[in-house]
Design an enzyme around this catalytic site. Structure first.
Site, PDB file in Angstrom:
ATOM      1  N   ASN A   5       0.679  -1.151   0.051  1.00  0.00           N
ATOM      2  CA  ASN A   5      -0.294   0.055   0.003  1.00  0.00           C
ATOM      3  C   ASN A   5       1.034   1.207  -0.087  1.00  0.00           C
ATOM      4  O   ASN A   5       1.606   1.391   0.949  1.00  0.00           O
ATOM      5  CB  ASN A   5      -0.962   0.023   1.140  1.00  0.00           C
ATOM      6  N   ASP A  36      -0.783  -3.584  10.541  1.00  0.00           N
ATOM      7  CA  ASP A  36      -2.154  -4.153  10.150  1.00  0.00           C
ATOM      8  C   ASP A  36      -2.856  -3.218  11.027  1.00  0.00           C
ATOM      9  O   ASP A  36      -2.813  -2.957  12.178  1.00  0.00           O
ATOM     10  CB  ASP A  36      -2.503  -5.466  10.334  1.00  0.00           C
ATOM     11  N   ARG A  83      -1.560   4.540  13.458  1.00  0.00           N
ATOM     12  CA  ARG A  83      -0.079   4.073  12.896  1.00  0.00           C
ATOM     13  C   ARG A  83       1.019   4.917  13.438  1.00  0.00           C
ATOM     14  O   ARG A  83       2.045   4.362  13.887  1.00  0.00           O
ATOM     15  CB  ARG A  83      -0.221   3.873  11.277  1.00  0.00           C
TER      16      ARG A  83
HETATM   17  P1  IMP Z   1      -4.910  -3.054   6.469  1.00  0.00           P
HETATM   18  O1  IMP Z   1      -5.374  -4.413   6.741  1.00  0.00           O
HETATM   19  O2  IMP Z   1      -3.980  -2.923   7.537  1.00  0.00           O
HETATM   20  O3  IMP Z   1      -4.516  -2.596   5.141  1.00  0.00           O
HETATM   21  O4  IMP Z   1      -6.067  -1.620   6.757  1.00  0.00           O
HETATM   22  C1  IMP Z   1      -7.439  -2.089   6.485  1.00  0.00           C
HETATM   23  C2  IMP Z   1      -8.143  -1.284   5.955  1.00  0.00           C
HETATM   24  O5  IMP Z   1      -8.276  -0.213   7.071  1.00  0.00           O
HETATM   25  C3  IMP Z   1      -7.598  -0.633   4.691  1.00  0.00           C
HETATM   26  O6  IMP Z   1      -8.096  -1.000   3.514  1.00  0.00           O
HETATM   27  C4  IMP Z   1      -8.001   0.768   4.957  1.00  0.00           C
HETATM   28  O7  IMP Z   1      -9.475   0.994   4.297  1.00  0.00           O
HETATM   29  C5  IMP Z   1      -8.358   1.071   6.287  1.00  0.00           C
HETATM   30  N1  IMP Z   1      -7.151   1.909   6.922  1.00  0.00           N
HETATM   31  C6  IMP Z   1      -5.706   1.481   7.501  1.00  0.00           C
HETATM   32  N2  IMP Z   1      -5.188   2.486   7.783  1.00  0.00           N
HETATM   33  C7  IMP Z   1      -6.033   3.487   7.651  1.00  0.00           C
HETATM   34  C8  IMP Z   1      -5.572   4.734   7.915  1.00  0.00           C
HETATM   35  O8  IMP Z   1      -4.645   5.303   8.335  1.00  0.00           O
HETATM   36  N3  IMP Z   1      -6.728   5.772   7.739  1.00  0.00           N
HETATM   37  C9  IMP Z   1      -7.922   5.400   7.126  1.00  0.00           C
HETATM   38  N4  IMP Z   1      -8.270   4.208   6.926  1.00  0.00           N
HETATM   39  C10 IMP Z   1      -7.073   2.886   7.145  1.00  0.00           C
END
Ligand code: IMP
Length: 197
Positions: free
Chosen positions: A12, A69, A181
């Site tokens: 990402n 994650d 994060r």
């Molecule tokens: P992941 O599994 O860590 O990639 O995150 C799951 C989902 O959470 C991602 O597809 C984003 O839609 C959302 N997400 C992750 N980090 C953020 C952020 O910092 N802001 C907003 N949405 C986030």
């Protein structure tokens, strides 16, 4: 002496940008995964998924690896979408599809019922003692409409009362200071500063 390499194990681009910006002052050379795809995120928790990504990166590249994650936990939905945040509206959906689904699920709910939390686990692999994890979170509310154009994912519908803005209305610096994060990475950064010296 050449710099220590740090693999940032994410596919990402938004996350790669945020993670390397916060770790900028670490004396390391950032390495990306390039075309290598991370394995499926099939863990039962965000902890499992973060560890799976960082250990995968370490196995492939044999260098210190960091991965994250994130889950968005909404009180009124008993903590959903949580570990399924990226697939809330289905497989291969857009960020916008997920935001729309969440706004629909919460339609008609009052502010108190729109409480939510972003939780992030950062995993670091390739340490002498194996893998270590760090957690960060931020509390907020799901708005009724989208607000702001920055960021990604659920940012435009996640309002942070301590700042008075949605995450998509914040500058990258503002978001990184208070975000799930950002908070988890600052903990990882302190650990790595000691570890690398
Ligand atoms: P992941 O599994 O860590 O990639 O995150 C799951 C989902 O959470 C991602 O597809 C984003 O839609 C959302 N997400 C992750 N980090 C953020 C952020 O910092 N802001 C907003 N949405 C986030």
């Amino acid at each position: 002496m050449s710099k220590q390499k740090l693999l940032v194990a994410t596919n990402n681009k938004d996350k790669f940008k945020e993670i390397t910006a916060i770790l900028d002052s670490l004396n390391v050379e950032f390495v990306s995964l390039g075309d290598i795809e991370l394995p499926e995120e099939d863990g039962k928790t965000i902890e499992e998924n973060a560890i799976k990504k960082s250990e995968f990166g370490f196995e492939i590249k044999k260098m210190l690896t960091i991965a994250d994650d994130t889950g968005l936990e909404v009180d009124a939905l008993n903590g959903a979408p949580g570990v399924y945040s990226s697939r809330f509206a289905g497989e291969n959906v857009s960020y916008e599809d997920n935001r729309k689904k969440l706004l629909n699920e919460l339609a008609g709910k009052k502010l108190e019922e729109r409480k939510a939390k972003f939780r992030c686990i950062i995993a670091v692999s390739g340490l002498e003692k194996g893998t270590k994890t760090f957690e960060g979170s931020v509390d907020g509310y799901i708005t009724e409409d989208e607000r702001g154009n920055s960021g990604f994912g659920y940012d435009a519908i996640f309002f942070v009362p301590e700042i008075g803005k949605t995450m998509a209305e914040m500058s990258p610096e503002e978001k990184n200071k208070i975000s799930h994060r950002g908070r988890a990475i600052v903990k990882a950064k302190k650990y790595l500063e000691n570890y690398l010296n």
